[in-house]
Scaffold this motif. Structure first.
Motif, short mmCIF file in Angstrom:
data_model
loop_
_atom_site.label_atom_id
_atom_site.label_comp_id
_atom_site.label_asym_id
_atom_site.label_seq_id
_atom_site.Cartn_x
_atom_site.Cartn_y
_atom_site.Cartn_z
N GLU A 1 9.53 14.11 -11.76
CA GLU A 1 9.29 12.71 -11.46
C GLU A 1 10.58 12.00 -11.10
N GLN A 2 11.66 12.31 -11.80
CA GLN A 2 12.93 11.66 -11.54
C GLN A 2 13.41 11.95 -10.13
N GLU A 3 13.20 13.17 -9.68
CA GLU A 3 13.65 13.58 -8.34
C GLU A 3 12.89 12.82 -7.26
N SER A 4 11.57 12.60 -7.45
CA SER A 4 10.78 11.94 -6.42
C SER A 4 10.73 10.43 -6.60
N GLY A 5 11.05 9.94 -7.79
CA GLY A 5 10.86 8.52 -8.07
C GLY A 5 11.99 7.60 -7.69
N HIS A 6 13.12 8.13 -7.24
CA HIS A 6 14.27 7.28 -6.90
C HIS A 6 14.42 7.19 -5.39
N HIS A 7 13.77 6.19 -4.84
CA HIS A 7 13.85 5.96 -3.40
C HIS A 7 13.72 4.47 -3.14
N ASN A 8 13.94 4.07 -1.92
CA ASN A 8 13.90 2.67 -1.56
C ASN A 8 12.62 2.27 -0.84
N LEU A 9 11.68 3.16 -0.74
CA LEU A 9 10.42 2.86 -0.06
C LEU A 9 9.64 1.84 -0.87
N ASP A 10 9.27 0.72 -0.27
CA ASP A 10 8.45 -0.28 -0.95
C ASP A 10 6.99 0.12 -0.88
N HIS A 11 6.49 0.35 0.33
CA HIS A 11 5.10 0.79 0.53
C HIS A 11 4.94 1.22 1.98
N PHE A 12 3.80 1.85 2.26
CA PHE A 12 3.43 2.15 3.63
C PHE A 12 1.93 1.92 3.76
N GLY A 13 1.49 1.70 5.01
CA GLY A 13 0.11 1.29 5.21
C GLY A 13 -0.70 2.22 6.07
N PHE A 14 -2.01 2.18 5.81
CA PHE A 14 -3.00 2.84 6.65
C PHE A 14 -3.83 1.74 7.30
N VAL A 15 -3.86 1.69 8.62
CA VAL A 15 -4.57 0.66 9.35
C VAL A 15 -6.07 0.98 9.40
N VAL A 16 -6.89 -0.03 9.14
CA VAL A 16 -8.34 0.08 9.30
C VAL A 16 -8.75 -0.85 10.43
N ASP A 17 -9.95 -0.64 10.97
CA ASP A 17 -10.36 -1.37 12.17
C ASP A 17 -11.08 -2.68 11.92
N CYS B 1 -2.61 0.19 -3.52
CA CYS B 1 -2.93 1.16 -4.55
C CYS B 1 -1.75 2.12 -4.66
N THR B 2 -1.83 3.04 -5.62
CA THR B 2 -0.76 4.03 -5.73
C THR B 2 -1.32 5.44 -5.62
N ASP B 3 -0.49 6.33 -5.08
CA ASP B 3 -0.85 7.74 -5.06
C ASP B 3 -0.40 8.36 -6.38
N PRO B 4 -0.72 9.63 -6.64
CA PRO B 4 -0.34 10.24 -7.92
C PRO B 4 1.16 10.27 -8.19
N ALA B 5 1.99 10.17 -7.16
CA ALA B 5 3.44 10.16 -7.36
C ALA B 5 3.99 8.75 -7.57
N GLY B 6 3.13 7.73 -7.49
CA GLY B 6 3.56 6.35 -7.69
C GLY B 6 3.95 5.63 -6.42
N ASN B 7 3.79 6.26 -5.24
CA ASN B 7 4.06 5.57 -3.98
C ASN B 7 3.00 4.51 -3.76
N VAL B 8 3.41 3.35 -3.29
CA VAL B 8 2.47 2.26 -3.03
C VAL B 8 1.92 2.41 -1.61
N VAL B 9 0.59 2.45 -1.52
CA VAL B 9 -0.12 2.61 -0.26
C VAL B 9 -0.89 1.31 0.01
N GLN B 10 -0.81 0.83 1.24
CA GLN B 10 -1.46 -0.43 1.61
C GLN B 10 -2.49 -0.19 2.71
N PRO B 11 -3.78 -0.08 2.37
CA PRO B 11 -4.79 -0.14 3.42
C PRO B 11 -4.76 -1.56 4.00
N ILE B 12 -4.74 -1.67 5.34
CA ILE B 12 -4.57 -2.99 5.95
C ILE B 12 -5.38 -3.13 7.23
N TYR B 13 -6.02 -4.29 7.37
CA TYR B 13 -6.60 -4.71 8.63
C TYR B 13 -5.59 -5.69 9.22
#
Length: 134
Positions: free
Chosen positions: A61-77, A112-124
């Motif tokens: 977890e320590q190896e994957s948890g130290h990054h500067n990524l805030d979130h990323f998005g998946f676009v919906v229609d 929402c978050t994935d199992p690694a704790g990355n923040v995912v943003q579904p977005i229209y």
């Protein structure tokens, strides 16, 4: 020197994740991404059809948890599709950080978050939703 032709969108993201197999399950089985290929036991590539997500295995977890990524998005229609994703992810037990909400620019999203704790943003987003990229 003149700037080259503009980029055609941000369509590749590489994440080092822990737990690896749980993240593969999340993006493939829950989010519906297609597995393009497994490069090896520690690297997999997935896609929604016009993008590329690379997941590599972190060993802690320590190896994957130290990054500067805030979130990323998946676009919906549509806003309706966004609500359907919210209800689906809720039913799947995915950790939801907020509820669908409107933005001042006409967009609507939730997080929402994935199992690694990355923040995912579904977005229209009216400026980009509904565009089919080739």
């Amino acid at each position: 020197m003149q700037r080259p032709t503009p980029f055609n969108g941000l369509r590749h993201l590489a994440l080092a994740v822990y737990p690896f197999e749980e993240c593969v399950h999340f993006y493939h089985e829950i989010m519906g991404m297609e597995i393009l290929r497994r490069a090896n036991d520690n690297l997999i590539y997935l896609s929604c059809g016009n993008d590329n997500l690379s997941l590599s295995r972190s060993h802690s977890e320590q190896e994957s948890g130290h990054h500067n990524l805030d979130h990323f998005g998946f676009v919906v229609d549509s806003k309706q599709a966004l609500q359907q994703w919210y209800e689906f992810l809720q039913a799947q037990g995915v950790p939801l950080l907020d509820t669908p909400h409107d933005h001042s620019d006409g967009a609507r999203s939730f997080h929402c978050t994935d199992p690694a704790g990355n923040v995912v943003q579904p977005i229209y987003h009216p400026a980009i939703s509904g565009q089919k990229l080739t």
